[in-house]
Motif scaffolding. Structure first.
Motif, PDB file in Angstrom:
ATOM      1  N   ALA A  20       1.984 -59.234 -54.554  1.00 56.37           N
ATOM      2  CA  ALA A  20       2.592 -57.638 -53.863  1.00 56.37           C
ATOM      3  C   ALA A  20       0.731 -57.208 -52.739  1.00 56.37           C
ATOM      4  CB  ALA A  20       2.003 -56.143 -55.169  1.00 56.37           C
ATOM      5  N   ASP A  21      -0.472 -58.082 -53.137  1.00 53.91           N
ATOM      6  CA  ASP A  21      -1.209 -57.191 -52.111  1.00 53.91           C
ATOM      7  C   ASP A  21      -0.568 -57.013 -50.601  1.00 53.91           C
ATOM      8  OD1 ASP A  21      -1.231 -60.393 -52.055  1.00 53.91           O
ATOM      9  OD2 ASP A  21      -2.859 -60.868 -51.201  1.00 53.91           O
ATOM     10  N   ASN A  22       0.409 -57.542 -49.762  1.00 49.83           N
ATOM     11  CA  ASN A  22       1.326 -57.434 -48.733  1.00 49.83           C
ATOM     12  C   ASN A  22       2.051 -56.435 -48.488  1.00 49.83           C
ATOM     13  OD1 ASN A  22       0.645 -60.910 -48.040  1.00 49.83           O
ATOM     14  ND2 ASN A  22      -0.412 -59.649 -46.226  1.00 49.83           N
ATOM     15  N   VAL A  23       3.142 -56.268 -49.565  1.00 52.30           N
ATOM     16  CA  VAL A  23       4.045 -55.597 -49.654  1.00 52.30           C
ATOM     17  C   VAL A  23       3.193 -54.128 -49.605  1.00 52.30           C
ATOM     18  CG1 VAL A  23       6.062 -57.391 -49.819  1.00 52.30           C
ATOM     19  CG2 VAL A  23       4.745 -56.353 -51.787  1.00 52.30           C
ATOM     20  N   ALA A  24       2.512 -53.440 -50.419  1.00 48.96           N
ATOM     21  CA  ALA A  24       1.760 -53.320 -50.992  1.00 48.96           C
ATOM     22  C   ALA A  24       0.746 -52.085 -50.154  1.00 48.96           C
ATOM     23  CB  ALA A  24       0.715 -53.069 -52.474  1.00 48.96           C
ATOM     24  N   PRO A  25       0.288 -52.623 -49.081  1.00 46.29           N
ATOM     25  CA  PRO A  25      -0.034 -51.694 -48.302  1.00 46.29           C
ATOM     26  C   PRO A  25       0.712 -51.559 -47.449  1.00 46.29           C
ATOM     27  CG  PRO A  25      -1.005 -53.982 -48.646  1.00 46.29           C
ATOM     28  CD  PRO A  25      -0.369 -53.844 -49.436  1.00 46.29           C
ATOM     29  N   SER A  26       1.646 -52.424 -46.846  1.00 49.28           N
ATOM     30  CA  SER A  26       2.345 -52.344 -45.607  1.00 49.28           C
ATOM     31  C   SER A  26       3.380 -50.636 -46.100  1.00 49.28           C
ATOM     32  CB  SER A  26       3.574 -53.470 -45.492  1.00 49.28           C
ATOM     33  OG  SER A  26       4.277 -53.578 -44.746  1.00 49.28           O
ATOM     34  N   LEU A  27       3.602 -50.931 -47.386  1.00 46.54           N
ATOM     35  CA  LEU A  27       4.067 -49.943 -47.943  1.00 46.54           C
ATOM     36  C   LEU A  27       3.001 -48.282 -48.338  1.00 46.54           C
ATOM     37  CD1 LEU A  27       6.392 -50.764 -50.413  1.00 46.54           C
ATOM     38  CD2 LEU A  27       7.516 -49.835 -48.572  1.00 46.54           C
TER      39      LEU A  27
END
Length: 317
Positions: free
Chosen positions: A141-148
């Motif tokens: 989640a360390d990419n998708v969470a900040p992207s969202l």
């Protein structure tokens, strides 16, 4: 009156790991990023009618992250109709900037908007993680969470999933340089040791805790002292040509700290002001251009907002 039900969403690139936060910390960039268009269709199922900006990606929804994310959401909501999707890639695959995550986040956000926002943005993270599972074999989640969500995001736990949005408590600018060399995420992960010496672990989680404190206290000096990877950067840096020279050039130009973005080969540096961030970008560029290695470079403020609608549904008479 005929209603044209479609939505167009942008989701940004991200920097993950952020030196000491391997697999648990990331932040959003303003650019580059991906766009996903979604349109409702009467026939059930997902179709991907177009992919632009890149070649080689499958239009089979079972084999493309946007299709997988959309299918998970429709199944969860037991929706009877289908969706037609288009993916517009604004960033390369394998850059270390969360390319698959940006596509996954944009898909999740777009489908949610089209369906009337049945989920909060934080509740979209597990759906977007399924795109990451397809792309890399691991639902991180360390990419998708900040992207969202935008800003900095800490993943406290994966079991159960506990994502902590930190926002942008202090003004920061990021310089990113993507040298045009190939580095597969699978290789970058395969070389990592499974066991960590206790003393290195202590220093690593001390840096991560101090980085959180520096962000929340707006203490630039503490942020700079904490942007240090005790464990993974030493094992991975040799995979990126001229990494040590580029990192030193960034620090010499005034960056608070610098490191590998995600699995690489992109290199990121954080600065306290926009002017310093441009100086840092120029300094890193010179390292690579003088060696004949092409690159893409960006300067971005760490934004409060992540994924967002860029075109609303329209009505046609």
């Amino acid at each position: 009156m005929e209603v044209s039900e479609y939505i167009k969403v942008f989701a940004p690139a991200t920097v993950a790991n952020v030196c000491c936060g391997f697999d648990v910390l990331g932040f959003a960039l303003e650019q580059p990023g991906d766009e996903v268009w979604v349109r409702r269709k009467d026939a059930p199922g997902i179709t991907i009618s177009a992919i632009r900006g890149i070649s080689g990606l499958s239009q089979n929804p079972e084999e493309n992250v946007v299709g997988v994310v959309a299918q998970k959401m429709l199944a969860e909501l037991q929706v009877s109709f289908g969706l037609d999707m288009q993916l517009h890639k604004g960033m390369p695959v394998g850059s270390g900037l969360g390319s698959s995550a940006a596509s996954s986040a944009a898909a999740a956000y777009a489908v949610n908007e089209l369906l009337g926002k049945p989920f909060t943005t934080e509740e979209l993270v597990p759906f977007a993680m399924e795109g990451e599972r397809l792309a890399s074999g691991s639902a991180h989640a360390d990419n998708v969470a900040p992207s969202l969500l935008g800003g900095f995001v800490l993943v406290r736990s994966y079991d159960p999933l506990d994502v902590v949005p930190l926002g942008v408590p202090v003004e920061l600018y990021c310089s990113v340089v993507h040298p045009q060399v190939e580095l597969k995420t699978s290789l970058a992960r395969s070389i990592l040791k499974k066991d960590i010496p206790l003393q290195k672990g202590i220093r690593q989680w001390g840096n991560l805790a101090a980085l959180m404190a520096g962000l929340l206290k707006a203490d630039y000096a503490l942020i700079g002292r904490s942007l240090h990877d005790e464990i993974f950067e030493p094992e991975r840096s040799f995979l990126i040509p001229l990494f040590k020279q580029a990192k030193q050039a960034a620090l010499d130009a005034g960056a608070l700290g610098a490191g590998i973005s995600g699995s690489g080969p992109s290199i990121f540096a954080l600065s306290a002001t926009e002017q310093v961030a441009f100086d840092v970008r120029t300094a890193i560029e010179q390292v690579y251009l003088s060696s004949g290695i092409d690159l893409h470079a960006y300067v971005s403020q760490v934004p409060e907002q992540g994924a967002r609608v860029i075109q609303q549904p329209t009505l046609h008479a």
